[in-house]
Design a protein around this motif. Structure first.
Motif, mmCIF file in Angstrom:
data_model
loop_
_atom_site.group_PDB
_atom_site.id
_atom_site.type_symbol
_atom_site.label_atom_id
_atom_site.label_comp_id
_atom_site.label_asym_id
_atom_site.label_seq_id
_atom_site.Cartn_x
_atom_site.Cartn_y
_atom_site.Cartn_z
ATOM 1 N N ALA A 42 72.185 45.402 65.725
ATOM 2 C CA ALA A 42 72.179 45.096 64.646
ATOM 3 C C ALA A 42 72.971 44.050 63.392
ATOM 4 O O ALA A 42 73.633 44.209 62.299
ATOM 5 N N PRO A 43 74.287 43.745 64.403
ATOM 6 C CA PRO A 43 75.125 42.999 64.083
ATOM 7 C C PRO A 43 74.055 41.894 63.207
ATOM 8 O O PRO A 43 74.910 41.020 61.988
ATOM 9 N N ALA A 49 66.430 46.607 72.791
ATOM 10 C CA ALA A 49 67.530 47.061 72.862
ATOM 11 C C ALA A 49 67.552 46.766 70.593
ATOM 12 O O ALA A 49 68.436 45.727 70.486
ATOM 13 N N PRO A 50 66.876 47.734 70.469
ATOM 14 C CA PRO A 50 67.372 46.772 69.101
ATOM 15 C C PRO A 50 68.832 47.266 68.306
ATOM 16 O O PRO A 50 69.599 46.221 67.229
ATOM 17 N N ALA A 53 74.829 34.789 61.264
ATOM 18 C CA ALA A 53 73.883 35.525 61.576
ATOM 19 C C ALA A 53 72.670 35.086 62.109
ATOM 20 O O ALA A 53 72.371 35.259 63.283
ATOM 21 N N GLU A 54 72.441 33.374 62.273
ATOM 22 C CA GLU A 54 71.521 32.810 63.185
ATOM 23 C C GLU A 54 72.423 32.701 64.366
ATOM 24 O O GLU A 54 71.824 32.072 65.454
ATOM 25 N N ALA A 55 73.656 32.791 64.530
ATOM 26 C CA ALA A 55 74.831 32.397 65.741
ATOM 27 C C ALA A 55 74.407 33.261 66.734
ATOM 28 O O ALA A 55 74.359 33.785 67.607
ATOM 29 N N LEU A 56 74.082 34.790 65.937
ATOM 30 C CA LEU A 56 74.236 36.227 66.860
ATOM 31 C C LEU A 56 72.529 36.427 67.258
ATOM 32 O O LEU A 56 72.558 37.348 67.453
ATOM 33 N N LEU A 57 71.982 36.144 66.722
ATOM 34 C CA LEU A 57 70.272 35.938 66.831
ATOM 35 C C LEU A 57 70.003 35.711 68.739
ATOM 36 O O LEU A 57 69.488 37.353 68.464
ATOM 37 N N LEU A 87 74.653 40.645 59.389
ATOM 38 C CA LEU A 87 75.382 39.552 58.193
ATOM 39 C C LEU A 87 73.788 38.786 57.381
ATOM 40 O O LEU A 87 74.445 38.751 56.456
ATOM 41 N N ALA A 88 72.822 39.227 58.103
ATOM 42 C CA ALA A 88 71.634 38.465 57.672
ATOM 43 C C ALA A 88 71.340 39.803 55.973
ATOM 44 O O ALA A 88 71.251 38.488 54.793
#
Length: 64
Positions: free
Chosen positions: A28-29, A23-24, A12-16, A33-34
Motif C-alpha cells: 500500500a505505501p 500480503a497486498p 516508491a521504487e525504494a519501497l517496492l 507514492l506511485a
C-alpha cells in the motif's frame, strides 16, 4: 514539479522491494507514492502544455 514527481517515484521504487507476496497491504505505501508521482507528472504535463495552475488545481485529484 518534475523534480517533486521524480522524488516520489524514487521513494516508491525504494519501497517496492519491501512488499511481500500474498500480503497486498504491505504494498500500500508503494502504491500511494506511485499514484502521487503519476499525478504530479500529469500536472507537470498539463502545466507545460498551457493549462493554468488554477485549472490544474481545480481537478482536485480527478484523473478522469
Amino acid at each position: 514539479m518534475l523534480a517533486l514527481a521524480d522524488a516520489y517515484r524514487r521513494a516508491a521504487e525504494a519501497l517496492l522491494p519491501i512488499g511481500r507476496r500474498r500480503a497486498p497491504l504491505s504494498r500500500a505505501p508503494y502504491r500511494l507514492l506511485a499514484i502521487h508521482a503519476i499525478e504530479l507528472y500529469l500536472n507537470a504535463y498539463l502545466l507545460a502544455t498551457g493549462h493554468s495552475p488554477i485549472a490544474v488545481r481545480r481537478l482536485q485529484h480527478d484523473f478522469a
